[in-house]
Design a protein around this motif. Structure first.
Motif, PDB file in Angstrom:
ATOM      1  N   UNK A 115     -52.056  24.241   7.327  1.00  0.00           N
ATOM      2  CA  UNK A 115     -52.306  26.003   7.160  1.00  0.00           C
ATOM      3  C   UNK A 115     -51.021  26.931   6.816  1.00  0.00           C
ATOM      4  N   UNK A 116     -50.110  25.805   6.686  1.00  0.00           N
ATOM      5  CA  UNK A 116     -48.328  25.936   5.855  1.00  0.00           C
ATOM      6  C   UNK A 116     -49.113  26.350   4.785  1.00  0.00           C
ATOM      7  N   UNK A 117     -50.394  25.571   4.007  1.00  0.00           N
ATOM      8  CA  UNK A 117     -50.341  25.694   2.729  1.00  0.00           C
ATOM      9  C   UNK A 117     -51.351  26.083   1.983  1.00  0.00           C
ATOM     10  N   UNK A 132     -56.122  29.728  14.463  1.00  0.00           N
ATOM     11  CA  UNK A 132     -54.952  29.884  14.084  1.00  0.00           C
ATOM     12  C   UNK A 132     -54.319  28.553  15.042  1.00  0.00           C
ATOM     13  N   UNK A 133     -53.239  28.489  14.322  1.00  0.00           N
ATOM     14  CA  UNK A 133     -52.076  27.806  14.551  1.00  0.00           C
ATOM     15  C   UNK A 133     -50.946  27.680  14.691  1.00  0.00           C
ATOM     16  N   UNK A 134     -50.441  27.157  15.477  1.00  0.00           N
ATOM     17  CA  UNK A 134     -48.454  27.526  15.416  1.00  0.00           C
ATOM     18  C   UNK A 134     -47.888  26.187  14.681  1.00  0.00           C
ATOM     19  N   UNK A 135     -47.088  26.111  14.100  1.00  0.00           N
ATOM     20  CA  UNK A 135     -46.436  25.112  12.902  1.00  0.00           C
ATOM     21  C   UNK A 135     -44.968  24.627  14.242  1.00  0.00           C
ATOM     22  N   UNK A 136     -44.460  25.665  14.971  1.00  0.00           N
ATOM     23  CA  UNK A 136     -43.702  24.688  15.533  1.00  0.00           C
ATOM     24  C   UNK A 136     -43.612  24.901  16.954  1.00  0.00           C
ATOM     25  N   UNK A 137     -44.668  24.754  17.814  1.00  0.00           N
ATOM     26  CA  UNK A 137     -45.431  24.160  19.472  1.00  0.00           C
ATOM     27  C   UNK A 137     -46.548  23.668  18.961  1.00  0.00           C
ATOM     28  N   UNK A 138     -47.444  23.739  18.010  1.00  0.00           N
ATOM     29  CA  UNK A 138     -48.406  23.311  17.722  1.00  0.00           C
ATOM     30  C   UNK A 138     -49.824  23.917  18.738  1.00  0.00           C
ATOM     31  N   UNK A 139     -49.319  24.650  18.526  1.00  0.00           N
ATOM     32  CA  UNK A 139     -51.100  25.138  19.930  1.00  0.00           C
ATOM     33  C   UNK A 139     -52.339  25.354  18.552  1.00  0.00           C
ATOM     34  N   UNK A 199     -44.399  33.062  13.538  1.00  0.00           N
ATOM     35  CA  UNK A 199     -44.679  31.720  12.752  1.00  0.00           C
ATOM     36  C   UNK A 199     -46.339  31.289  12.917  1.00  0.00           C
ATOM     37  N   UNK A 200     -47.197  31.652  13.414  1.00  0.00           N
ATOM     38  CA  UNK A 200     -48.374  31.408  13.729  1.00  0.00           C
ATOM     39  C   UNK A 200     -49.184  31.972  12.464  1.00  0.00           C
ATOM     40  N   UNK A 201     -49.904  31.213  12.174  1.00  0.00           N
ATOM     41  CA  UNK A 201     -50.731  30.883  10.843  1.00  0.00           C
ATOM     42  C   UNK A 201     -52.803  30.925  10.776  1.00  0.00           C
ATOM     43  N   UNK A 202     -53.045  31.711   9.992  1.00  0.00           N
ATOM     44  CA  UNK A 202     -54.520  31.443  10.171  1.00  0.00           C
ATOM     45  C   UNK A 202     -54.885  30.844   9.116  1.00  0.00           C
ATOM     46  N   UNK A 203     -55.540  29.805   9.754  1.00  0.00           N
ATOM     47  CA  UNK A 203     -56.551  28.888   8.035  1.00  0.00           C
ATOM     48  C   UNK A 203     -58.072  28.712   8.265  1.00  0.00           C
ATOM     49  N   UNK A 204     -58.545  28.889   7.320  1.00  0.00           N
ATOM     50  CA  UNK A 204     -60.036  29.085   7.267  1.00  0.00           C
ATOM     51  C   UNK A 204     -60.259  27.206   7.329  1.00  0.00           C
ATOM     52  N   UNK A 205     -61.079  26.583   7.190  1.00  0.00           N
ATOM     53  CA  UNK A 205     -61.894  25.666   7.096  1.00  0.00           C
ATOM     54  C   UNK A 205     -63.460  25.624   6.879  1.00  0.00           C
ATOM     55  N   UNK A 206     -64.348  24.085   6.542  1.00  0.00           N
ATOM     56  CA  UNK A 206     -65.098  25.085   5.534  1.00  0.00           C
ATOM     57  C   UNK A 206     -65.516  23.223   6.118  1.00  0.00           C
TER      58      UNK A 206
END
Ligand SMILES: [Zn+2]
Length: 119
Positions: free
Chosen positions: A41-43, A100-107, A59-66
């Motif tokens: 999610x960070x990269x 969606x991934x939160x690097x802070x709390x791992x949600x 810092x909530x992130x959205x990442x695409x997974x294929x």
């Protein structure tokens, strides 16, 4: 590239959050993102335009997974929109999970699943 067959998981997400706020679900059962998901999610992800629903982090992130048989070794990895476009050209298709991934709390939660094809 176009997306089809969207399946939204917003309802399940809202239910999980409601149960958490009502004290029916423990935080560590929903804030359990694995290391690889947080790293991806960070990269490969981008910042969400809203804060984390659990801890309020910006810092909530959205990442695409294929996923998919037709994209070979790329299946099961995080990709940018541009990379997915490359993967599905020549008539291939892939299932794309928006997470969606939160690097802070791992949600982490699946937001939607859809099929990507070349347009
Ligand atoms: Zn959080």
């Amino acid at each position: 590239m176009q997306y089809q067959n969207e399946i939204s998981h917003q309802l399940a997400r809202r239910q999980t959050l409601r149960q958490f706020r009502a004290g029916l679900v423990q935080k560590d059962t929903i804030c359990d993102a694995e290391f690889i998901l947080v790293t991806a999610s960070k990269y490969h992800g981008h910042l969400a335009d809203y804060p984390c629903p659990i801890c309020g982090s910006e810092d909530l992130r959205v990442v695409l997974w294929v996923y998919g048989d037709e994209i070979g070794r790329a299946a099961g990895s995080a990709r940018s929109e541009e990379e997915i476009e490359q993967l599905v050209k020549n008539g291939r298709q892939a299932t794309v999970h928006t997470v969606e991934v939160c690097p802070t709390c791992k949600w982490n939660h699946l937001l939607k699943a859809e099929t990507a094809t070349a347009s």
